[in-house]
Design an enzyme around this catalytic site. Structure first.
Site, mmCIF file in Angstrom:
data_model
loop_
_atom_site.group_PDB
_atom_site.id
_atom_site.type_symbol
_atom_site.label_atom_id
_atom_site.label_comp_id
_atom_site.label_asym_id
_atom_site.label_seq_id
_atom_site.Cartn_x
_atom_site.Cartn_y
_atom_site.Cartn_z
ATOM 1 N N GLY A 239 0.762 -1.246 -0.221
ATOM 2 C CA GLY A 239 -0.140 -0.015 0.005
ATOM 3 C C GLY A 239 0.819 1.344 -0.015
ATOM 4 N N PRO A 287 4.793 -5.255 -0.803
ATOM 5 C CA PRO A 287 4.811 -4.064 -1.729
ATOM 6 C C PRO A 287 4.651 -4.287 -3.202
ATOM 7 C CG PRO A 287 7.210 -4.531 -1.438
ATOM 8 C CD PRO A 287 6.229 -5.094 -0.410
ATOM 9 N N CYS A 355 -14.857 2.348 -27.627
ATOM 10 C CA CYS A 355 -16.447 3.038 -27.575
ATOM 11 C C CYS A 355 -16.998 3.591 -26.420
ATOM 12 C CB CYS A 355 -17.228 2.236 -28.282
ATOM 13 S SG CYS A 355 -17.232 0.552 -27.357
ATOM 14 N N TYR A 384 0.104 -2.365 -11.978
ATOM 15 C CA TYR A 384 -1.362 -2.450 -12.186
ATOM 16 C C TYR A 384 -1.813 -1.647 -13.823
ATOM 17 C CZ TYR A 384 -1.522 -3.315 -7.374
ATOM 18 O OH TYR A 384 -1.095 -3.719 -6.188
HETATM 19 N N1 LLP Z 1 -1.272 -7.163 -0.274
HETATM 20 C C1 LLP Z 1 -2.353 -7.255 -0.640
HETATM 21 C C2 LLP Z 1 -3.247 -8.312 0.179
HETATM 22 C C3 LLP Z 1 -3.183 -6.569 -1.854
HETATM 23 O O1 LLP Z 1 -4.217 -6.722 -1.851
HETATM 24 C C4 LLP Z 1 -2.188 -5.702 -2.328
HETATM 25 C C5 LLP Z 1 -3.087 -4.836 -3.507
HETATM 26 C C6 LLP Z 1 -0.920 -5.327 -2.108
HETATM 27 C C7 LLP Z 1 -0.352 -6.329 -1.052
HETATM 28 C C8 LLP Z 1 0.019 -4.514 -2.921
HETATM 29 O O2 LLP Z 1 -0.297 -3.414 -2.691
HETATM 30 P P1 LLP Z 1 0.389 -2.060 -3.336
HETATM 31 O O3 LLP Z 1 1.772 -2.044 -2.426
HETATM 32 O O4 LLP Z 1 0.652 -2.277 -4.783
HETATM 33 O O5 LLP Z 1 -0.410 -0.796 -2.989
HETATM 34 N N2 LLP Z 1 -5.350 -1.770 -9.112
HETATM 35 C C9 LLP Z 1 -5.408 -0.680 -8.012
HETATM 36 C C10 LLP Z 1 -4.572 -1.105 -6.694
HETATM 37 C C11 LLP Z 1 -5.107 -2.503 -6.140
HETATM 38 C C12 LLP Z 1 -4.421 -2.905 -5.273
HETATM 39 C C13 LLP Z 1 -4.808 -4.279 -4.830
HETATM 40 N N3 LLP Z 1 -4.050 -4.898 -3.718
HETATM 41 C C14 LLP Z 1 -4.528 0.569 -8.738
HETATM 42 O O6 LLP Z 1 -4.146 0.413 -9.969
HETATM 43 O O7 LLP Z 1 -4.268 1.510 -7.980
#
Ligand code: LLP
Length: 420
Positions: A239, A287, A355, A384
Protein backbone atom coordinates in the site's frame (compact mmCIF):
# COMPACT_ATOMS: atom_id res chain seq x y z
CA UNK A 1 16.63 6.46 -9.50
CA UNK A 2 15.79 8.39 -12.65
CA UNK A 3 16.19 5.86 -15.43
CA UNK A 4 13.64 7.75 -17.54
CA UNK A 5 15.03 11.17 -18.43
CA UNK A 6 15.52 13.54 -21.35
CA UNK A 7 18.83 13.32 -23.20
CA UNK A 8 18.64 16.55 -25.12
CA UNK A 9 15.12 16.48 -26.55
CA UNK A 10 14.72 12.69 -26.41
CA UNK A 11 12.96 10.84 -23.61
CA UNK A 12 15.34 8.03 -22.85
CA UNK A 13 15.09 4.83 -20.84
CA UNK A 14 18.54 3.98 -19.47
CA UNK A 15 20.62 4.35 -22.69
CA UNK A 16 17.84 3.91 -25.23
CA UNK A 17 15.79 6.73 -26.77
CA UNK A 18 12.17 5.66 -26.44
CA UNK A 19 11.30 6.85 -29.96
CA UNK A 20 13.60 4.09 -31.21
CA UNK A 21 11.80 1.49 -29.11
CA UNK A 22 8.39 2.73 -30.27
CA UNK A 23 9.42 2.70 -33.93
CA UNK A 24 10.87 -0.78 -33.65
CA UNK A 25 8.08 -2.47 -31.70
CA UNK A 26 5.02 -0.35 -32.53
CA UNK A 27 2.49 1.21 -30.15
CA UNK A 28 0.77 1.05 -27.75
CA UNK A 29 3.78 -0.38 -25.95
CA UNK A 30 4.84 -0.99 -22.36
CA UNK A 31 8.53 -0.34 -21.70
CA UNK A 32 10.33 -1.11 -18.44
CA UNK A 33 13.76 -0.21 -17.12
CA UNK A 34 15.57 -3.12 -15.50
CA UNK A 35 17.86 -0.81 -13.55
CA UNK A 36 14.89 1.06 -12.17
CA UNK A 37 13.28 -2.17 -10.94
CA UNK A 38 16.51 -3.18 -9.21
CA UNK A 39 16.91 0.33 -7.74
CA UNK A 40 13.39 0.32 -6.35
CA UNK A 41 13.92 -3.08 -4.70
CA UNK A 42 17.23 -2.01 -3.19
CA UNK A 43 15.99 1.34 -2.02
CA UNK A 44 13.10 -0.24 -0.15
CA UNK A 45 15.29 -2.95 1.37
CA UNK A 46 17.75 -0.31 2.60
CA UNK A 47 14.97 1.18 4.70
CA UNK A 48 15.17 -1.91 6.93
CA UNK A 49 18.75 -1.06 7.81
CA UNK A 50 19.72 -4.68 8.35
CA UNK A 51 16.64 -5.57 10.44
CA UNK A 52 15.42 -9.11 9.73
CA UNK A 53 12.22 -9.14 7.67
CA UNK A 54 10.61 -10.69 4.61
CA UNK A 55 9.53 -8.68 1.60
CA UNK A 56 6.99 -10.49 -0.55
CA UNK A 57 6.39 -8.67 -3.84
CA UNK A 58 2.66 -8.43 -4.61
CA UNK A 59 2.60 -10.26 -7.94
CA UNK A 60 -0.78 -8.75 -8.90
CA UNK A 61 0.90 -5.39 -9.61
CA UNK A 62 2.80 -6.83 -12.56
CA UNK A 63 3.18 -10.53 -13.18
CA UNK A 64 5.39 -10.54 -16.24
CA UNK A 65 7.79 -13.51 -15.87
CA UNK A 66 10.91 -11.53 -16.73
CA UNK A 67 10.00 -8.84 -14.20
CA UNK A 68 9.29 -11.45 -11.53
CA UNK A 69 12.73 -12.95 -12.15
CA UNK A 70 14.43 -9.60 -11.60
CA UNK A 71 12.56 -9.06 -8.33
CA UNK A 72 13.25 -12.63 -7.18
CA UNK A 73 16.96 -12.06 -7.85
CA UNK A 74 16.82 -9.19 -5.36
CA UNK A 75 16.01 -11.72 -2.65
CA UNK A 76 12.29 -10.99 -2.47
CA UNK A 77 9.55 -13.50 -1.76
CA UNK A 78 6.16 -13.25 -3.47
CA UNK A 79 2.58 -12.68 -2.39
CA UNK A 80 0.06 -14.23 -4.78
CA UNK A 81 -3.66 -13.87 -5.13
CA UNK A 82 -4.49 -16.80 -7.41
CA UNK A 83 -3.25 -20.11 -8.70
CA UNK A 84 -2.13 -18.31 -11.86
CA UNK A 85 0.01 -15.87 -9.91
CA UNK A 86 1.47 -18.72 -7.87
CA UNK A 87 2.24 -20.63 -11.08
CA UNK A 88 4.05 -17.57 -12.50
CA UNK A 89 5.95 -16.95 -9.27
CA UNK A 90 7.14 -20.57 -9.17
CA UNK A 91 8.09 -20.45 -12.85
CA UNK A 92 10.10 -17.32 -12.13
CA UNK A 93 12.00 -19.27 -9.49
CA UNK A 94 10.64 -17.80 -6.24
CA UNK A 95 11.35 -20.08 -3.30
CA UNK A 96 7.90 -21.52 -2.29
CA UNK A 97 8.97 -21.12 1.30
CA UNK A 98 8.92 -17.35 0.71
CA UNK A 99 5.50 -17.28 -0.93
CA UNK A 100 2.25 -16.24 0.75
CA UNK A 101 -1.25 -16.57 -0.67
CA UNK A 102 -3.66 -13.69 0.03
CA UNK A 103 -7.24 -13.03 -1.05
CA UNK A 104 -10.80 -13.48 0.17
CA UNK A 105 -11.83 -16.13 -2.36
CA UNK A 106 -9.32 -18.94 -2.64
CA UNK A 107 -10.82 -21.87 -4.53
CA UNK A 108 -10.38 -25.46 -3.35
CA UNK A 109 -8.15 -26.27 -6.34
CA UNK A 110 -6.02 -23.25 -5.63
CA UNK A 111 -5.59 -24.28 -2.00
CA UNK A 112 -4.62 -27.80 -3.09
CA UNK A 113 -2.13 -26.44 -5.63
CA UNK A 114 -0.58 -24.15 -3.03
CA UNK A 115 -0.29 -26.93 -0.44
CA UNK A 116 1.18 -29.28 -3.03
CA UNK A 117 3.77 -26.68 -3.90
CA UNK A 118 4.59 -26.14 -0.21
CA UNK A 119 4.06 -22.38 -0.03
CA UNK A 120 4.94 -20.72 3.23
CA UNK A 121 1.52 -19.55 4.40
CA UNK A 122 -2.06 -18.60 3.60
CA UNK A 123 -3.23 -15.14 4.60
CA UNK A 124 -6.73 -16.24 5.53
CA UNK A 125 -9.79 -14.02 5.62
CA UNK A 126 -12.66 -15.93 7.23
CA UNK A 127 -13.59 -18.77 9.54
CA UNK A 128 -15.04 -20.79 6.68
CA UNK A 129 -11.85 -20.45 4.67
CA UNK A 130 -9.86 -21.84 7.62
CA UNK A 131 -12.30 -24.75 7.88
CA UNK A 132 -11.85 -25.56 4.20
CA UNK A 133 -8.06 -25.24 4.43
CA UNK A 134 -8.06 -27.52 7.48
CA UNK A 135 -10.05 -30.17 5.69
CA UNK A 136 -8.12 -30.01 2.39
CA UNK A 137 -4.78 -30.05 4.23
CA UNK A 138 -5.98 -33.00 6.33
CA UNK A 139 -6.98 -34.98 3.24
CA UNK A 140 -3.52 -34.33 1.78
CA UNK A 141 -1.72 -35.23 5.02
CA UNK A 142 -0.43 -31.68 5.34
CA UNK A 143 -0.64 -28.70 7.65
CA UNK A 144 -1.70 -25.26 6.40
CA UNK A 145 0.16 -22.37 7.99
CA UNK A 146 -2.01 -19.29 8.40
CA UNK A 147 -1.85 -15.59 9.13
CA UNK A 148 -5.27 -14.19 9.90
CA UNK A 149 -6.08 -10.96 8.08
CA UNK A 150 -7.56 -8.34 10.35
CA UNK A 151 -9.72 -5.43 9.29
CA UNK A 152 -8.73 -2.43 11.39
CA UNK A 153 -11.57 -0.19 10.26
CA UNK A 154 -9.08 2.50 9.24
CA UNK A 155 -9.78 4.97 6.48
CA UNK A 156 -6.62 4.85 4.38
CA UNK A 157 -7.90 7.56 2.03
CA UNK A 158 -7.71 7.34 -1.75
CA UNK A 159 -10.20 5.85 -4.15
CA UNK A 160 -13.04 3.85 -2.60
CA UNK A 161 -12.35 0.90 -4.93
CA UNK A 162 -8.93 0.31 -3.39
CA UNK A 163 -9.79 0.94 0.24
CA UNK A 164 -9.56 -2.40 2.04
CA UNK A 165 -9.66 -1.72 5.73
CA UNK A 166 -13.04 -0.20 6.41
CA UNK A 167 -15.47 -2.43 8.24
CA UNK A 168 -17.85 -2.35 5.27
CA UNK A 169 -15.10 -3.81 3.02
CA UNK A 170 -14.94 -7.54 2.29
CA UNK A 171 -11.40 -7.93 3.62
CA UNK A 172 -10.25 -9.44 6.90
CA UNK A 173 -12.11 -9.89 10.16
CA UNK A 174 -12.63 -7.45 13.01
CA UNK A 175 -10.33 -7.63 16.02
CA UNK A 176 -13.12 -9.09 18.14
CA UNK A 177 -13.80 -11.84 15.60
CA UNK A 178 -10.07 -12.40 15.12
CA UNK A 179 -9.64 -13.22 18.79
CA UNK A 180 -12.48 -15.76 18.67
CA UNK A 181 -11.32 -17.28 15.39
CA UNK A 182 -7.75 -17.71 16.61
CA UNK A 183 -8.87 -19.37 19.86
CA UNK A 184 -11.03 -21.75 17.84
CA UNK A 185 -8.40 -22.41 15.12
CA UNK A 186 -5.78 -23.35 17.75
CA UNK A 187 -7.50 -26.68 18.13
CA UNK A 188 -7.71 -27.53 14.43
CA UNK A 189 -5.41 -30.48 13.64
CA UNK A 190 -4.22 -29.35 10.22
CA UNK A 191 -3.78 -25.65 10.86
CA UNK A 192 -0.73 -23.91 12.27
CA UNK A 193 -1.31 -20.34 13.35
CA UNK A 194 1.67 -18.15 12.49
CA UNK A 195 0.29 -14.69 13.08
CA UNK A 196 -1.61 -11.73 11.70
CA UNK A 197 -1.90 -10.09 8.32
CA UNK A 198 -3.07 -6.58 7.55
CA UNK A 199 -3.19 -4.68 4.27
CA UNK A 200 -5.00 -1.40 4.77
CA UNK A 201 -5.23 -0.10 1.19
CA UNK A 202 -3.17 1.12 -1.73
CA UNK A 203 -1.45 4.34 -2.83
CA UNK A 204 -1.43 5.47 0.80
CA UNK A 205 0.57 8.64 1.15
CA UNK A 206 0.37 9.47 4.81
CA UNK A 207 2.83 8.12 7.33
CA UNK A 208 0.20 8.65 10.05
CA UNK A 209 -2.15 6.18 8.37
CA UNK A 210 0.43 3.42 8.51
CA UNK A 211 1.49 4.49 11.98
CA UNK A 212 -2.02 4.24 13.39
CA UNK A 213 -2.49 0.80 11.80
CA UNK A 214 0.83 -0.35 13.27
CA UNK A 215 -0.09 0.87 16.74
CA UNK A 216 -3.43 -0.92 16.75
CA UNK A 217 -1.82 -4.12 15.50
CA UNK A 218 0.94 -4.07 18.10
CA UNK A 219 -1.51 -3.52 20.95
CA UNK A 220 -3.69 -6.30 19.62
CA UNK A 221 -0.78 -8.73 19.36
CA UNK A 222 0.24 -7.97 22.96
CA UNK A 223 -3.31 -8.50 24.01
CA UNK A 224 -3.56 -11.84 22.20
CA UNK A 225 -0.32 -12.99 23.81
CA UNK A 226 -1.65 -12.20 27.24
CA UNK A 227 -4.58 -14.46 26.53
CA UNK A 228 -2.27 -17.33 25.60
CA UNK A 229 -2.19 -17.03 21.82
CA UNK A 230 1.22 -17.32 20.22
CA UNK A 231 1.80 -14.75 17.47
CA UNK A 232 5.07 -15.33 15.65
CA UNK A 233 4.61 -13.00 12.70
CA UNK A 234 3.06 -9.82 11.50
CA UNK A 235 2.59 -9.32 7.78
CA UNK A 236 1.94 -5.61 7.38
CA UNK A 237 0.88 -5.80 3.72
CA UNK A 238 1.63 -3.24 1.02
CA UNK A 239 0.00 0.00 0.00
CA UNK A 240 3.01 2.34 0.07
CA UNK A 241 2.14 5.31 -2.12
CA UNK A 242 4.24 6.58 -5.00
CA UNK A 243 4.64 9.88 -6.80
CA UNK A 244 2.60 10.08 -10.01
CA UNK A 245 2.39 13.83 -10.66
CA UNK A 246 5.41 15.60 -12.05
CA UNK A 247 7.52 12.46 -12.10
CA UNK A 248 9.55 13.76 -15.05
CA UNK A 249 10.70 17.34 -14.58
CA UNK A 250 11.83 19.58 -17.41
CA UNK A 251 11.49 23.28 -18.10
CA UNK A 252 9.60 22.51 -21.31
CA UNK A 253 6.95 20.46 -19.49
CA UNK A 254 3.93 21.81 -17.61
CA UNK A 255 4.61 22.00 -13.89
CA UNK A 256 2.78 19.32 -11.93
CA UNK A 257 2.81 18.87 -8.22
CA UNK A 258 0.78 17.71 -5.29
CA UNK A 259 1.02 16.39 -1.82
CA UNK A 260 2.31 13.06 -3.04
CA UNK A 261 5.60 14.74 -4.02
CA UNK A 262 7.42 14.02 -0.79
CA UNK A 263 6.65 10.40 -0.24
CA UNK A 264 8.58 7.26 -0.92
CA UNK A 265 7.98 3.71 0.19
CA UNK A 266 11.36 3.71 1.91
CA UNK A 267 10.43 6.72 4.03
CA UNK A 268 7.05 5.19 4.91
CA UNK A 269 8.67 1.90 5.89
CA UNK A 270 11.44 3.59 7.87
CA UNK A 271 8.91 5.52 9.91
CA UNK A 272 6.61 2.65 10.65
CA UNK A 273 9.25 -0.01 11.30
CA UNK A 274 10.15 1.01 14.87
CA UNK A 275 6.45 0.86 15.73
CA UNK A 276 6.05 -2.61 14.21
CA UNK A 277 9.10 -3.87 16.06
CA UNK A 278 7.28 -3.38 19.32
CA UNK A 279 5.22 -6.41 18.39
CA UNK A 280 8.38 -8.47 19.01
CA UNK A 281 7.72 -10.83 16.14
CA UNK A 282 8.89 -11.45 12.59
CA UNK A 283 7.88 -8.69 10.19
CA UNK A 284 6.85 -9.04 6.54
CA UNK A 285 5.63 -6.54 3.96
CA UNK A 286 3.97 -6.97 0.54
CA UNK A 287 4.79 -4.03 -1.71
CA UNK A 288 3.54 -3.98 -5.30
CA UNK A 289 3.15 -0.47 -6.70
CA UNK A 290 6.16 0.94 -4.88
CA UNK A 291 8.42 -1.56 -6.66
CA UNK A 292 7.08 -1.53 -10.19
CA UNK A 293 5.01 1.65 -10.85
CA UNK A 294 7.94 3.94 -11.65
CA UNK A 295 9.97 1.48 -13.74
CA UNK A 296 7.30 1.19 -16.47
CA UNK A 297 5.75 3.51 -19.07
CA UNK A 298 3.05 3.09 -21.68
CA UNK A 299 3.97 4.63 -25.03
CA UNK A 300 1.16 5.67 -27.29
CA UNK A 301 0.97 7.44 -30.66
CA UNK A 302 -1.30 10.32 -31.62
CA UNK A 303 -3.89 9.39 -34.22
CA UNK A 304 -5.93 12.57 -34.53
CA UNK A 305 -6.60 15.99 -33.08
CA UNK A 306 -10.26 16.87 -32.81
CA UNK A 307 -11.47 20.30 -31.82
CA UNK A 308 -15.15 20.32 -30.93
CA UNK A 309 -17.20 23.33 -29.86
CA UNK A 310 -16.57 22.26 -26.29
CA UNK A 311 -13.13 20.77 -26.15
CA UNK A 312 -9.89 19.73 -27.74
CA UNK A 313 -9.45 15.98 -27.92
CA UNK A 314 -6.14 14.36 -28.68
CA UNK A 315 -6.96 10.83 -29.79
CA UNK A 316 -4.20 8.29 -29.24
CA UNK A 317 -3.78 4.63 -30.19
CA UNK A 318 -3.74 3.33 -26.59
CA UNK A 319 -6.94 3.05 -24.62
CA UNK A 320 -8.58 1.96 -21.39
CA UNK A 321 -8.04 -1.66 -22.44
CA UNK A 322 -4.26 -1.03 -22.26
CA UNK A 323 -4.21 1.17 -19.14
CA UNK A 324 -7.42 1.14 -17.15
CA UNK A 325 -6.36 3.16 -14.11
CA UNK A 326 -7.50 6.62 -15.29
CA UNK A 327 -10.93 5.26 -16.27
CA UNK A 328 -11.43 3.07 -13.23
CA UNK A 329 -9.99 5.20 -10.44
CA UNK A 330 -9.62 8.60 -12.07
CA UNK A 331 -5.92 7.94 -11.57
CA UNK A 332 -3.33 10.45 -12.72
CA UNK A 333 -0.52 9.48 -15.09
CA UNK A 334 1.79 12.22 -16.30
CA UNK A 335 1.81 12.45 -20.10
CA UNK A 336 5.01 13.60 -21.78
CA UNK A 337 6.15 13.74 -25.41
CA UNK A 338 8.98 11.43 -26.45
CA UNK A 339 10.51 14.45 -28.23
CA UNK A 340 10.43 17.82 -26.50
CA UNK A 341 10.63 20.25 -29.48
CA UNK A 342 9.72 23.40 -27.49
CA UNK A 343 6.04 22.63 -27.83
CA UNK A 344 3.39 25.12 -26.71
CA UNK A 345 1.14 23.86 -23.92
CA UNK A 346 -2.60 23.44 -24.39
CA UNK A 347 -5.54 22.09 -22.41
CA UNK A 348 -6.86 18.86 -23.89
CA UNK A 349 -8.53 15.55 -23.18
CA UNK A 350 -6.23 12.68 -24.08
CA UNK A 351 -8.53 9.87 -25.14
CA UNK A 352 -8.32 6.38 -26.61
CA UNK A 353 -10.14 4.78 -29.54
CA UNK A 354 -12.66 2.73 -27.53
CA UNK A 355 -16.39 3.14 -27.62
CA UNK A 356 -16.70 4.62 -24.13
CA UNK A 357 -16.69 8.16 -22.83
CA UNK A 358 -14.75 6.70 -19.90
CA UNK A 359 -11.92 5.82 -22.26
CA UNK A 360 -9.49 8.60 -21.38
CA UNK A 361 -5.96 8.99 -20.05
CA UNK A 362 -6.33 12.64 -19.01
CA UNK A 363 -9.13 15.20 -18.93
CA UNK A 364 -8.86 18.97 -19.13
CA UNK A 365 -5.11 18.58 -18.70
CA UNK A 366 -2.43 21.10 -19.63
CA UNK A 367 -0.20 19.09 -21.94
CA UNK A 368 2.53 19.77 -24.51
CA UNK A 369 0.95 20.07 -27.95
CA UNK A 370 1.05 16.78 -29.85
CA UNK A 371 0.27 16.07 -33.50
CA UNK A 372 -0.62 13.05 -35.60
CA UNK A 373 2.14 10.44 -35.68
CA UNK A 374 3.94 11.79 -32.59
CA UNK A 375 4.59 9.69 -29.52
CA UNK A 376 3.84 10.33 -25.87
CA UNK A 377 4.58 8.33 -22.74
CA UNK A 378 2.24 7.81 -19.83
CA UNK A 379 4.59 7.70 -16.89
CA UNK A 380 4.63 5.42 -13.85
CA UNK A 381 2.48 2.81 -15.58
CA UNK A 382 4.41 -0.29 -14.52
CA UNK A 383 2.04 -1.25 -11.68
CA UNK A 384 -1.54 -2.32 -12.42
CA UNK A 385 -0.98 -1.31 -16.04
CA UNK A 386 -0.53 -4.40 -18.18
CA UNK A 387 -1.92 -6.41 -15.25
CA UNK A 388 -5.34 -4.75 -15.66
CA UNK A 389 -5.33 -4.76 -19.47
CA UNK A 390 -7.99 -6.52 -21.49
CA UNK A 391 -9.14 -7.34 -25.00
CA UNK A 392 -12.12 -5.00 -24.79
CA UNK A 393 -13.31 -3.92 -28.24
CA UNK A 394 -11.32 -6.93 -29.54
CA UNK A 395 -8.06 -5.06 -29.26
CA UNK A 396 -4.91 -7.19 -28.99
CA UNK A 397 -2.88 -6.42 -25.86
CA UNK A 398 0.36 -4.44 -26.32
CA UNK A 399 3.89 -5.87 -26.21
CA UNK A 400 6.17 -5.43 -23.20
CA UNK A 401 9.82 -4.48 -23.64
CA UNK A 402 12.59 -4.57 -21.05
CA UNK A 403 15.46 -2.12 -21.44
CA UNK A 404 18.76 -3.02 -19.83
CA UNK A 405 21.48 -0.44 -20.52
CA UNK A 406 21.54 -0.15 -24.28
CA UNK A 407 19.85 -3.53 -24.84
CA UNK A 408 16.13 -4.08 -25.32
CA UNK A 409 14.28 -7.35 -25.11
CA UNK A 410 10.70 -8.36 -25.83
CA UNK A 411 9.41 -9.81 -22.56
CA UNK A 412 5.91 -10.28 -23.91
CA UNK A 413 4.93 -10.37 -27.57
CA UNK A 414 2.18 -8.11 -28.81
CA UNK A 415 -1.02 -10.12 -29.19
CA UNK A 416 -2.20 -10.71 -32.74
CA UNK A 417 -5.69 -11.04 -34.20
CA UNK A 418 -5.32 -14.81 -33.86
CA UNK A 419 -5.03 -14.41 -30.09
CA UNK A 420 -8.46 -12.84 -29.92
N1 LLP B 1 -1.09 -7.16 -0.37
C1 LLP B 1 -2.39 -7.37 -0.61
C2 LLP B 1 -3.11 -8.36 0.18
C3 LLP B 1 -3.04 -6.64 -1.62
O1 LLP B 1 -4.33 -6.84 -1.85
C4 LLP B 1 -2.31 -5.68 -2.38
C5 LLP B 1 -2.96 -4.90 -3.43
C6 LLP B 1 -0.94 -5.53 -2.10
C7 LLP B 1 -0.36 -6.27 -1.08
C8 LLP B 1 -0.07 -4.56 -2.85
O2 LLP B 1 -0.48 -3.25 -2.67
P1 LLP B 1 0.41 -2.04 -3.28
O3 LLP B 1 1.73 -2.04 -2.57
O4 LLP B 1 0.59 -2.34 -4.73
O5 LLP B 1 -0.40 -0.85 -3.03
N2 LLP B 1 -5.48 -1.75 -9.07
C9 LLP B 1 -5.31 -0.70 -8.08
C10 LLP B 1 -4.58 -1.19 -6.85
C11 LLP B 1 -5.24 -2.39 -6.23
C12 LLP B 1 -4.43 -2.96 -5.09
C13 LLP B 1 -4.90 -4.34 -4.79
N3 LLP B 1 -4.19 -4.96 -3.70
C14 LLP B 1 -4.60 0.47 -8.73
O6 LLP B 1 -4.27 0.41 -9.92
O7 LLP B 1 -4.39 1.49 -8.09
Amino acid sequence: MQEFHYEGAQLTCEDVPLTQVAQRFGTPLYVYSKESIVDHCRHLEKAFNGQAHTTCYAVKANSNRAILEIIKDQGFGADVNSQGELFLALQAGFDPDRVTFSGVGKQDDEIRYALKNKIYAFNVESREEIEVLNSIAGAMGKVGRILLRVNLDIDAGGHAYISTSLKQNKFGVSLREAREILQWAKALPNIEIRGLHSHIGSQIQKVETFASAAKVLVEFIKDLRSSGLVIHELDFGGGFGVQYRGYIRHEQLPQEGGEEMNISAAVLVKTVLPLLQEAACAIAIQPGRSIIAHPGVLITKVLYRKQTEEKLFVIVDGGMNDLLRPSLYNAYHQLVPLELKNRPHEVADIVGPLCETGDFFARDRLVPQLHRGEYAALMCAGAYGYALSSNYNARPRPAEILVDGSAMRVIRERETLNDL
